[in-house]
Design a protein around this motif. Structure first.
Motif, PDB file in Angstrom:
ATOM      1  N   ASP A 180       0.796  -1.223   0.000  1.00 41.50           N
ATOM      2  CA  ASP A 180       0.000   0.000   0.000  1.00 41.50           C
ATOM      3  C   ASP A 180       0.830   1.276   0.000  1.00 41.50           C
ATOM      4  O   ASP A 180       0.336   2.336  -0.387  1.00 41.50           O
ATOM      5  N   THR A 181       2.071   1.185   0.452  1.00 47.94           N
ATOM      6  CA  THR A 181       2.848   2.415   0.667  1.00 47.94           C
ATOM      7  C   THR A 181       4.224   2.420   0.031  1.00 47.94           C
ATOM      8  O   THR A 181       4.791   3.482  -0.215  1.00 47.94           O
ATOM      9  N   GLY A 182       4.810   1.249  -0.200  1.00 45.57           N
ATOM     10  CA  GLY A 182       6.205   1.181  -0.601  1.00 45.57           C
ATOM     11  C   GLY A 182       7.113   1.324   0.606  1.00 45.57           C
ATOM     12  O   GLY A 182       6.664   1.612   1.726  1.00 45.57           O
ATOM     13  N   PRO A 183       8.422   1.125   0.428  1.00 47.47           N
ATOM     14  CA  PRO A 183       9.363   1.272   1.546  1.00 47.47           C
ATOM     15  C   PRO A 183       9.432   2.715   2.016  1.00 47.47           C
ATOM     16  O   PRO A 183       9.206   3.649   1.233  1.00 47.47           O
ATOM     17  N   ILE A 184       9.729   2.886   3.293  1.00 49.46           N
ATOM     18  CA  ILE A 184       9.865   4.246   3.827  1.00 49.46           C
ATOM     19  C   ILE A 184      11.271   4.789   3.628  1.00 49.46           C
ATOM     20  O   ILE A 184      11.511   5.977   3.851  1.00 49.46           O
ATOM     21  N   GLY A 185      12.206   3.940   3.208  1.00 48.19           N
ATOM     22  CA  GLY A 185      13.568   4.395   2.990  1.00 48.19           C
ATOM     23  C   GLY A 185      14.452   3.291   2.451  1.00 48.19           C
ATOM     24  O   GLY A 185      14.008   2.154   2.252  1.00 48.19           O
ATOM     25  N   HIS A 186      15.707   3.640   2.201  1.00 51.57           N
ATOM     26  CA  HIS A 186      16.711   2.696   1.711  1.00 51.57           C
ATOM     27  C   HIS A 186      18.020   2.915   2.465  1.00 51.57           C
ATOM     28  O   HIS A 186      18.242   3.975   3.047  1.00 51.57           O
ATOM     29  N   ILE A 187      18.884   1.903   2.401  1.00 50.99           N
ATOM     30  CA  ILE A 187      20.258   2.057   2.871  1.00 50.99           C
ATOM     31  C   ILE A 187      21.119   2.237   1.633  1.00 50.99           C
ATOM     32  O   ILE A 187      21.151   1.383   0.741  1.00 50.99           O
ATOM     33  N   VAL A 188      21.795   3.374   1.552  1.00 52.13           N
ATOM     34  CA  VAL A 188      22.628   3.705   0.397  1.00 52.13           C
ATOM     35  C   VAL A 188      24.038   4.002   0.885  1.00 52.13           C
ATOM     36  O   VAL A 188      24.240   4.924   1.680  1.00 52.13           O
ATOM     37  N   HIS A 195      12.523   8.322   2.950  1.00 52.57           N
ATOM     38  CA  HIS A 195      11.687   9.040   1.996  1.00 52.57           C
ATOM     39  C   HIS A 195      10.481   9.658   2.685  1.00 52.57           C
ATOM     40  O   HIS A 195      10.013  10.729   2.306  1.00 52.57           O
ATOM     41  N   VAL A 196       9.968   8.959   3.682  1.00 52.11           N
ATOM     42  CA  VAL A 196       8.816   9.440   4.449  1.00 52.11           C
ATOM     43  C   VAL A 196       8.994   9.012   5.901  1.00 52.11           C
ATOM     44  O   VAL A 196       9.728   8.074   6.201  1.00 52.11           O
TER      45      VAL A 196
END
Length: 334
Positions: A180-188, A195-196
């Motif tokens: 419903d939302t996608g990931p809230i972030g990534h490890i880069v 992101h949110v």
């Protein structure tokens, strides 16, 4: 709070594929055998990211974890936070990882980052993903950016909120998603990039003890042609029921009388078996529709999938919440 250079991360291990190996080269299949120290040792340079403290809590497949196990972990999280750790990583089997994450998010409300991770491939398998997932989890747990997010799941360098994450594939190393939302972030490059910042629904006001008396709550799925026979007598065997209904909250018309009687005795929560989107409240009015069922006393599960709805209902029943408090808790999850 420890300095940014040497932040302290507690790693709690519960078993699962990330800790599974064969006892001998000729043995078929893997079982949980590795201790937390073995998992940490398999990640080169992990101790450079943070001061790692390891505790082995369980050594079981994810499918064998219990409510009591999760309640015990929740108690350990509270104690670890009080001791001043900067972050906590929990490793476990992926079969129940989304459920453990959601239940821990209900039970543990502190600001310290709590990160769940695991693996889809055993350590002896080419391309084993456990070490990379553990490294990403430690990066997240030790990051100040992860404070106050609630419990998150880190897998394949993605950060998912416990409220929304689902296991969506049986074997892929990218098995986790938030439909419903996608990931809230990534490890880069070792850094947490959000992101949110997710809204965190209310937890359980009454703390649960691992020595408590948990309620019995199950999920019943609607299916084509089912006559609802399995509903008979459930009021004498269960404390609560979650209905995984068709589409936006519909069941066969033959179920309605049984469900109405059940809802008069125990809380019955209406969810969608699709695993994404929300049940409706007033669009349809046929027998067995969402409005018909809620008129018969069922509680709307909103956008919670059946398995998370079961955990929310279980936690409130175990904590002694009354029907009004349970309905309010589900209304707060929409």
């Amino acid at each position: 709070m420890n300095s940014a250079a040497r932040r302290r991360v507690l790693v709690l291990t519960l078993g699962g594929t990330i800790a599974m190996t064969r006892a001998t080269a000729g043995e078929e299949g893997v079982t949980p055998r590795l201790a937390g120290a073995d998992l940490v040792a398999a990640v080169p340079g992990l101790d450079a990211q943070a001061e790692i403290v390891v505790e082995d809590v369980r050594q079981v497949p994810g499918a064998s974890l219990t409510f009591e196990d999760v309640a015990a972990v929740a108690e350990r999280l509270c104690a670890a936070e009080a001791s001043g750790v900067d972050g906590i990583v929990v490793t476990q089997g992926t079969d129940t990882l989304e459920e453990t994450a959601f239940l821990l998010d209900l039970l543990h409300r502190g600001p310290t980052p709590v990160v769940l991770t695991g693996a889809m491939r055993p350590p002896q398998t080419p391309g084993a993903d456990g070490p990379a997932n553990l490294l990403a989890a430690v990066h997240t747990a030790s990051s100040p950016a992860a404070r106050d997010l609630g419990v998150v799941v880190v897998f394949a360098d993605e950060i998912h909120a416990a409220r929304h994450v689902r296991k969506v594939h049986s074997t892929s190393t990218s098995a986790f998603a938030s439909p419903d939302t996608g990931p809230i972030g990534h490890i880069v490059e070792g850094a947490v990039r959000l992101h949110v910042t997710p809204l965190r629904p209310a937890g359980i006001a009454a703390p649960l003890s691992s020595q408590g008396q948990p309620a019995r709550v199950e999920v019943l799925h609607a299916a084509l042609g089912s006559d609802g026979l399995l509903l008979d007598g459930l009021e004498d065997r269960l404390d609560g029921l979650v209905v995984a209904a068709f589409g936006a909250g519909h069941v066969p018309g033959s179920w309605t009388g049984r469900l109405e009687k059940l809802a008069a005795r125990i809380p019955v929560v209406l969810t969608s078996r699709t695993g994404s989107g929300s049940v409706l409240s007033s669009t349809y009015s046929f027998r067995g529709s969402e409005s018909d069922l809620m008129g018969r006393g069922l509680i709307s599960g909103g956008s919670l999938d059946p398995f998370k709805a079961r955990l929310l209902l279980w936690a409130h029943l175990t904590a002694g919440s009354d029907r009004a408090a349970i309905a309010a808790a589900f209304a707060g999850q929409h």
